[in-house]
Design a protein around this motif. Structure first.
Motif, PDB file in Angstrom:
ATOM      1  N   SER A   1       1.030  -1.394   0.434  1.00  0.00           N
ATOM      2  CA  SER A   1      -0.030  -0.225   0.121  1.00  0.00           C
ATOM      3  C   SER A   1       0.509   1.531  -0.022  1.00  0.00           C
ATOM      4  N   ASN A   2       0.947   2.468  -0.430  1.00  0.00           N
ATOM      5  CA  ASN A   2       1.086   3.148  -0.941  1.00  0.00           C
ATOM      6  C   ASN A   2       2.902   3.368  -1.533  1.00  0.00           C
ATOM      7  N   GLN A   3       3.500   2.470  -1.628  1.00  0.00           N
ATOM      8  CA  GLN A   3       4.609   1.075  -2.609  1.00  0.00           C
ATOM      9  C   GLN A   3       5.433   1.449  -1.415  1.00  0.00           C
ATOM     10  N   LEU A   4       5.285   1.492   0.135  1.00  0.00           N
ATOM     11  CA  LEU A   4       6.113   1.878   1.366  1.00  0.00           C
ATOM     12  C   LEU A   4       6.742   0.944   1.009  1.00  0.00           C
ATOM     13  N   PHE A   5       6.603  -0.663   1.142  1.00  0.00           N
ATOM     14  CA  PHE A   5       7.394  -1.877   1.776  1.00  0.00           C
ATOM     15  C   PHE A   5       8.429  -2.130   0.405  1.00  0.00           C
ATOM     16  N   THR A   6       9.206  -3.176   1.204  1.00  0.00           N
ATOM     17  CA  THR A   6      10.027  -3.813  -0.043  1.00  0.00           C
ATOM     18  C   THR A   6       9.559  -5.010  -0.922  1.00  0.00           C
ATOM     19  N   ALA A   7      10.295  -5.874  -1.330  1.00  0.00           N
ATOM     20  CA  ALA A   7       9.505  -7.111  -1.727  1.00  0.00           C
ATOM     21  C   ALA A   7      10.075  -8.143  -0.861  1.00  0.00           C
ATOM     22  N   ASP A   8      10.565  -7.848   0.398  1.00  0.00           N
ATOM     23  CA  ASP A   8      10.430  -8.749   1.669  1.00  0.00           C
ATOM     24  C   ASP A   8       9.630  -8.581   2.546  1.00  0.00           C
ATOM     25  N   GLU A   9       9.667  -7.306   2.900  1.00  0.00           N
ATOM     26  CA  GLU A   9       8.703  -6.747   3.859  1.00  0.00           C
ATOM     27  C   GLU A   9       7.164  -7.742   3.119  1.00  0.00           C
ATOM     28  N   GLN A  10       6.584  -7.166   2.077  1.00  0.00           N
ATOM     29  CA  GLN A  10       5.272  -8.153   1.734  1.00  0.00           C
ATOM     30  C   GLN A  10       5.120  -9.542   1.388  1.00  0.00           C
ATOM     31  N   LYS A  11       6.433 -10.455   1.117  1.00  0.00           N
ATOM     32  CA  LYS A  11       6.471 -11.396   1.624  1.00  0.00           C
ATOM     33  C   LYS A  11       6.404 -11.574   2.662  1.00  0.00           C
ATOM     34  N   ALA A  12       6.901 -11.522   3.491  1.00  0.00           N
ATOM     35  CA  ALA A  12       6.269 -11.833   4.925  1.00  0.00           C
ATOM     36  C   ALA A  12       5.584 -11.772   5.294  1.00  0.00           C
ATOM     37  N   ALA A  13       4.682 -10.175   5.170  1.00  0.00           N
ATOM     38  CA  ALA A  13       3.132 -10.089   5.538  1.00  0.00           C
ATOM     39  C   ALA A  13       2.580 -11.533   4.858  1.00  0.00           C
ATOM     40  N   ALA A  14       2.292 -12.190   3.348  1.00  0.00           N
ATOM     41  CA  ALA A  14       1.089 -12.745   3.217  1.00  0.00           C
ATOM     42  C   ALA A  14       1.824 -14.144   3.286  1.00  0.00           C
ATOM     43  N   ILE A  15       2.863 -14.250   4.006  1.00  0.00           N
ATOM     44  CA  ILE A  15       3.431 -15.573   4.503  1.00  0.00           C
ATOM     45  C   ILE A  15       2.858 -15.690   6.456  1.00  0.00           C
ATOM     46  N   GLU A  16       2.873 -14.467   7.091  1.00  0.00           N
ATOM     47  CA  GLU A  16       2.371 -14.681   8.131  1.00  0.00           C
ATOM     48  C   GLU A  16       0.589 -14.872   8.059  1.00  0.00           C
ATOM     49  N   LEU A  17      -0.226 -14.430   6.666  1.00  0.00           N
ATOM     50  CA  LEU A  17      -1.288 -14.474   6.978  1.00  0.00           C
ATOM     51  C   LEU A  17      -1.831 -15.565   6.095  1.00  0.00           C
ATOM     52  N   GLN A  18      -0.890 -16.180   5.640  1.00  0.00           N
ATOM     53  CA  GLN A  18      -1.030 -17.545   5.145  1.00  0.00           C
ATOM     54  C   GLN A  18      -1.074 -18.149   6.690  1.00  0.00           C
ATOM     55  N   ASN A  19      -0.325 -17.952   7.749  1.00  0.00           N
ATOM     56  CA  ASN A  19       0.151 -18.844   8.694  1.00  0.00           C
ATOM     57  C   ASN A  19      -1.504 -18.309   9.403  1.00  0.00           C
ATOM     58  N   ARG A  20      -2.035 -17.222   9.595  1.00  0.00           N
ATOM     59  CA  ARG A  20      -2.449 -17.193  10.191  1.00  0.00           C
ATOM     60  C   ARG A  20      -4.316 -17.977  10.061  1.00  0.00           C
ATOM     61  N   PHE A  21      -3.988 -17.972   8.423  1.00  0.00           N
ATOM     62  CA  PHE A  21      -5.462 -18.890   8.310  1.00  0.00           C
ATOM     63  C   PHE A  21      -5.125 -20.444   8.235  1.00  0.00           C
ATOM     64  N   ASP A  22      -3.834 -21.569   8.278  1.00  0.00           N
ATOM     65  CA  ASP A  22      -3.650 -22.691   8.781  1.00  0.00           C
ATOM     66  C   ASP A  22      -4.045 -22.734   9.771  1.00  0.00           C
ATOM     67  N   GLN A  23      -3.572 -21.808  10.849  1.00  0.00           N
ATOM     68  CA  GLN A  23      -3.717 -21.657  12.506  1.00  0.00           C
ATOM     69  C   GLN A  23      -5.274 -22.289  12.734  1.00  0.00           C
ATOM     70  N   ALA A  24      -6.279 -21.087  12.138  1.00  0.00           N
ATOM     71  CA  ALA A  24      -7.739 -21.385  12.251  1.00  0.00           C
ATOM     72  C   ALA A  24      -8.139 -22.656  11.784  1.00  0.00           C
ATOM     73  N   MET A  25      -7.321 -23.139  10.725  1.00  0.00           N
ATOM     74  CA  MET A  25      -7.612 -24.490  10.453  1.00  0.00           C
ATOM     75  C   MET A  25      -7.297 -25.317  10.823  1.00  0.00           C
ATOM     76  N   ALA A  26      -6.481 -25.281  12.371  1.00  0.00           N
ATOM     77  CA  ALA A  26      -5.653 -26.913  12.720  1.00  0.00           C
ATOM     78  C   ALA A  26      -6.816 -27.258  13.724  1.00  0.00           C
ATOM     79  N   GLY A  27      -7.018 -26.415  14.084  1.00  0.00           N
ATOM     80  CA  GLY A  27      -7.860 -27.424  15.365  1.00  0.00           C
ATOM     81  C   GLY A  27      -9.107 -28.034  15.026  1.00  0.00           C
ATOM     82  N   PRO A  28      -9.883 -27.440  13.657  1.00  0.00           N
ATOM     83  CA  PRO A  28     -10.858 -28.553  12.315  1.00  0.00           C
ATOM     84  C   PRO A  28     -10.694 -29.257  11.937  1.00  0.00           C
ATOM     85  N   THR A  29      -8.696 -29.040  11.545  1.00  0.00           N
ATOM     86  CA  THR A  29      -8.455 -30.617  10.935  1.00  0.00           C
ATOM     87  C   THR A  29      -8.067 -31.383  11.815  1.00  0.00           C
ATOM     88  N   ALA A  30      -7.863 -31.156  13.197  1.00  0.00           N
ATOM     89  CA  ALA A  30      -7.543 -32.108  14.274  1.00  0.00           C
ATOM     90  C   ALA A  30      -8.909 -32.983  14.633  1.00  0.00           C
TER      91      ALA A  30
END
Length: 364
Positions: free
Chosen positions: A110-139
């Motif tokens: 957003s507003n071109q304020l973040f580097t490619a690594d920062e964008q990727k890190a945020a995307a990884i964190e968002l994916q991890n949060r979704f996966d965590q939300a799925m962990a309990g129901p998966t069990a």
């Protein structure tokens, strides 16, 4: 398809969410106790000021969120003495406490304020949060054979997204896919639903089958952050009494297990007591949510909690595989009893399996 009754909403929560809810309720009760002679038993009435009410209805504009996201990231990097949040393509920075809208701002540059690594890190964190939300129901799904809980949890996750995410084409397509899958599951409970494009749960299960989920930050790195947080506390307060109120369960576990060997005996002992207290509160909340007449539902909640915890969190909480095995056994027993009673009375007494549900592993 398994009928989970009153346990459905609880099993869609992650371990951290259940802990947070329990702590919030407990804090409200301590701050605003019911008056003597009051009939209130579990609820607390909180009177908000006009300013507080206005704050609750005010949503920050995305430009402000973006500016704050840049400041948040700069501070986290400076505190961790890092120049990038990634190392070898993996998260090297703890983003677990970053606001979700700020993460989305980072991930979309957003507003071109973040580097490619920062964008990727945020995307990884968002994916991890979704996966965590799925962990309990998966069990739970592995035991019950039902995938419905995953879709219920996924919808709850999507509904909690910020307005910017909800305005994206990806959100519209993925949420429509979730609704279509639930529609198919509910229409034909014992039939494996057909594939739907843009299904985020299906994508999650493909990652799960490939061993690409459930990979939190190394516990020694988490312990390093915990050590720095405690040191900052001591410096600010002038004493050496640890305060774990702002620690998430994994950070707390890193101290309780003395994962990097740099915590004092007092810090370890206090963290262990806090971890077991939190897990005990979560169990009690799960029992209350399931209801005394729903043993299968309570067993599912325990399975969900266990599945959402990392191995370190389980060890720190004292949750062994025996607890998991007992929960599975209790679920199966209650389900069989419920099935027999259903045949005898024509109604389902417990939220157990109907014997005709699809297999989660088949779905994978």
């Amino acid at each position: 398809m398994t009928s989970v009754g009153t346990a459905t909403s609880t099993s869609s929560l992650t371990y951290a969410q259940i802990i947070a809810n329990a702590q919030k309720a407990q804090q409200q009760a301590l701050t605003n106790p019911p008056a003597p002679g009051s009939s209130e038993s579990g609820a607390t009435n909180v009177t908000l000021s006009d300013a507080a009410k206005a704050a609750l209805t005010t949503i920050k504009d995305f430009a402000t969120v973006t500016t704050e996201a840049r400041a948040t990231l700069d501070k986290l990097l400076a505190d961790a003495k890092l120049t990038t949040p990634l190392k070898d393509g993996k998260l090297a920075l703890d983003l677990s406490k970053v606001d979700r809208r700020e993460l989305y701002a980072m991930s979309t540059n957003s507003n071109q304020l973040f580097t490619a690594d920062e964008q990727k890190a945020a995307a990884i964190e968002l994916q991890n949060r979704f996966d965590q939300a799925m962990a309990g129901p998966t069990a739970v799904g592995r035991v019950t054979g039902s995938v419905k809980g995953l879709y219920v949890a996924a919808l709850a996750y999507f509904d909690a997204m910020g307005p910017e995410e909800k305005a994206s084409a990806a959100y519209v397509d993925q949420r429509a896919a979730l609704e279509e899958m639930l529609k198919q599951i509910e229409a034909k409970p014992s039939t494996l639903p057909g594939a739907v494009p843009n299904d985020p749960v299906n994508a999650y299960m493909e990652r799960l089958a490939g061993g690409e989920t459930g990979k939190p930050r190394d516990i020694k790195d988490v312990a390093g952050d915990a050590r720095a947080t405690l040191d900052a506390q001591y410096k600010a307060s002038g004493n050496s009494k640890p305060d774990y109120s702002e620690f998430d369960s994994r950070s707390l576990a890193s101290v309780a297990l003395n994962s990097n060997g740099k915590f004092s005996a007092t810090e370890v002992r206090t963290a262990s007591m806090e971890m077991r207290s939190r897990s005990g509160t979560a169990l009690l909340q799960s029992l209350k949510s399931a209801g005394t007449g729903n043993p299968a539902g309570f067993a599912q909640n325990v399975i969900s909690l266990y599945g959402a915890m990392s191995s370190e969190e389980r060890a720190a909480a004292g949750w062994s595989e025996n607890l998991y095995s007992a929960a599975v056994s209790n679920y199966q027993t209650a389900s069989k009893l419920g099935s027999l009673l259903s045949q005898a009375t024509g109604s389902s007494a417990f939220g157990g399996s109907d014997g005709g549900s699809m297999s989660l592993m088949d779905y994978l």
